[in-house]
Write an enzyme that holds these catalytic residues in place. Structure first.
Site, PDB file in Angstrom:
ATOM      1  N   ASN A  49      -4.378   3.813  -0.659  1.00 32.80           N
ATOM      2  CA  ASN A  49      -4.034   4.922   0.246  1.00 32.80           C
ATOM      3  C   ASN A  49      -3.152   5.965  -0.443  1.00 32.80           C
ATOM      4  O   ASN A  49      -2.524   6.791   0.219  1.00 32.80           O
ATOM      5  CB  ASN A  49      -3.276   4.401   1.473  1.00 32.80           C
ATOM      6  CG  ASN A  49      -4.021   3.315   2.206  1.00 32.80           C
ATOM      7  OD1 ASN A  49      -3.687   2.147   2.115  1.00 32.80           O
ATOM      8  ND2 ASN A  49      -5.063   3.690   2.922  1.00 32.80           N
ATOM      9  N   HIS A  93      -6.656  -8.592   0.044  1.00 36.59           N
ATOM     10  CA  HIS A  93      -6.623  -7.408   0.901  1.00 36.59           C
ATOM     11  C   HIS A  93      -7.446  -7.699   2.153  1.00 36.59           C
ATOM     12  O   HIS A  93      -8.677  -7.663   2.126  1.00 36.59           O
ATOM     13  CB  HIS A  93      -7.216  -6.234   0.111  1.00 36.59           C
ATOM     14  CG  HIS A  93      -6.979  -4.914   0.752  1.00 36.59           C
ATOM     15  ND1 HIS A  93      -5.788  -4.250   0.646  1.00 36.59           N
ATOM     16  CD2 HIS A  93      -7.774  -4.126   1.511  1.00 36.59           C
ATOM     17  CE1 HIS A  93      -5.861  -3.112   1.297  1.00 36.59           C
ATOM     18  NE2 HIS A  93      -7.054  -3.009   1.843  1.00 36.59           N
ATOM     19  N   ASP A 138       0.833  -1.215   0.000  1.00 34.27           N
ATOM     20  CA  ASP A 138       0.000   0.000   0.000  1.00 34.27           C
ATOM     21  C   ASP A 138       0.869   1.268   0.000  1.00 34.27           C
ATOM     22  O   ASP A 138       1.649   1.486   0.936  1.00 34.27           O
ATOM     23  CB  ASP A 138      -0.920   0.034   1.231  1.00 34.27           C
ATOM     24  CG  ASP A 138      -1.910  -1.131   1.278  1.00 34.27           C
ATOM     25  OD1 ASP A 138      -1.552  -2.242   0.854  1.00 34.27           O
ATOM     26  OD2 ASP A 138      -3.043  -0.921   1.753  1.00 34.27           O
ATOM     27  N   HIS A 183     -10.403   1.191   1.137  1.00 37.88           N
ATOM     28  CA  HIS A 183     -10.286   2.656   1.020  1.00 37.88           C
ATOM     29  C   HIS A 183     -10.450   3.187  -0.409  1.00 37.88           C
ATOM     30  O   HIS A 183     -10.382   4.393  -0.617  1.00 37.88           O
ATOM     31  CB  HIS A 183      -8.942   3.130   1.582  1.00 37.88           C
ATOM     32  CG  HIS A 183      -8.924   3.150   3.085  1.00 37.88           C
ATOM     33  ND1 HIS A 183      -9.790   3.934   3.814  1.00 37.88           N
ATOM     34  CD2 HIS A 183      -8.171   2.475   3.981  1.00 37.88           C
ATOM     35  CE1 HIS A 183      -9.559   3.743   5.107  1.00 37.88           C
ATOM     36  NE2 HIS A 183      -8.585   2.854   5.233  1.00 37.88           N
TER      37      HIS A 183
END
Ligand code: FE2
Ligand code: FE2
Length: 262
Positions: free
Chosen positions: A40, A150, A8, A68
Site C-alpha cells: 500500500n 498476508h 503495511d 494490492h
C-alpha cells in the site's frame, strides 16, 4: 540476529513515518535486517519502482506484499528482476515476480517468504504447500527464514503459524492493518503474530479517510480511496533469533506515535 518487520506502509504519510523513525530505531535496537510490507506504499494502493527505491533508501532491506501489489502496473517490470520485492509465492505458476528471496548484510543471511491467505481473498494456490516448497528451496542456502503470511482470516494465519512452527524462525501476519496482541514464541521456536499492523493514520479505516469508507458502507457505491494523514502510527515487531539454532528468542511489538506534527 535482530529483525524488524514493519506493517503495511500506507501511502506518503506511512513513508514519512518510516523515514522519520527507522534510522533511530535501527541504531537503538541494533537491527540486522529490516523487512516491511509495501503493498500500500504508493498512494495506498500498490507500489511503484520509485517508491520502492525510496523505501530502500530509508533502510528497508526487502519488501513483501500481497493482493494490492498488482495495483500499479509500472511495478511489473521491477517485480520480474528485483528480488528484494516479493509477491505471494502461492500465485499460479508463470506469474511474474519472486515469492521468496535471500538477503544478506555484514556476513549474515536471511531468507524471506511471502504467502497469501485464501479465506475471504482470491483463490490462489495452497499457501501451506507453497510454504513447504519455498522452505525446501531456501534451506539449502540459509538457516534463518521469516514468513509474511498476508491474510484476512485470523484462523488461517494461526493455522500457518502452527504448520510452520519449527520449520521457520518467524511467521508474521499482515493485510488487516490492525496490530494484534498475540505475539509469542510457539513451542518449536517460531516467533508468531497474527498481524503486525500498519504505518498509517489511526483516524481512519485501516489507513483510508473514515468519511469515505463510511460513505461506501452506507451507500454501497464506489468511492475514491483517500489516504488519511493525521495521527499516524508506526506498527512493527522486533524479532530476535538465535543464529546457531534458527529458533526465535523473543518477539516484541512496537507501536510508535509517528506524526510529524507530534
Ligand atoms: Fe495492506
Ligand atoms: Fe492486503
Amino acid at each position: 540476529m535482530k529483525i524488524l518487520f514493519i506493517g503495511d506502509i500506507i501511502g506518503s504519510p506511512g513513508r514519512s513515518a518510516v523515514s522519520l523513525h527507522l534510522p533511530g530505531l535501527k541504531k537503538k535496537e541494533k537491527i540486522d535486517f529490516v523487512l516491511a510490507n509495501g503493498e500500500n506504499a504508493a498512494g495506498g494502493l500498490g507500489l511503484t519502482p520509485k517508491v520502492a527505491e525510496q523505501l530502500f533508501s530509508y533502510g528497508i532491506d526487502a519488501l513483501t506484499s500481497g493482493n494490492h501489489i498488482w495495483d500499479k502496473k509500472d511495478i511489473l517490470e521491477t517485480l520480474a528482476k528485483d528480488n528484494r520485492i516479493l509477491r505471494p509465492a502461492n500465485y499460479p505458476p508463470g506469474v511474474i515476480g519472486f515469492g521468496s528471496t535471500v538477503i544478506s548484510t555484514q556476513g549474515k543471511k536471511l531468507g524471506v517468504i511471502n504467502l497469501s491467505g485464501r479465506v475471504f481473498m482470491r483463490e490462489l494456490d495452497c499457501p501451506f504447500r507453497a510454504a513447504l516448497r519455498e522452505i525446501e528451496d531456501l534451506k539449502e542456502r540459509v538457516e534463518v527464514v521469516v514468513v509474511d503470511m498476508h491474510a484476512e482470516a485470523t484462523s488461517e494465519k494461526i493455522a500457518m503459524g502452527w504448520y510452520l512452527d519449527g520449520k521457520v524462525s518467524a511467521v508474521i501476519g499482515t493485510h488487516t492493518h490492525v496490530q494484534t496482541a498475540d505475539e509469542r514464541i510457539l513451542p518449536e521456536g517460531t516467533a508468531y503474530i497474527t498481524d503486525v499492523g500498519m504505518v498509517g493514520s489511526l483516524d481512519s479505516v485501516i489507513g483510508v479517510k473514515k468519511d469515505v469508507i463510511l460513505e461506501r458502507f452506507l451507500t454501497q457505491l464506489p468511492v475514491h480511496l483517500d489516504i488519511a494523514k493525521k495521527n499516524v502510527v508506526l506498527h512493527a515487531v522486533l524479532v530476535e533469533i538465535d543464529e546457531d539454532t534458527a529458533k526465535a528468542v523473543s518477539i516484541k511489538r512496537i507501536k510508535i506515535k509517528a506524526d510529524e506534527s507530534s
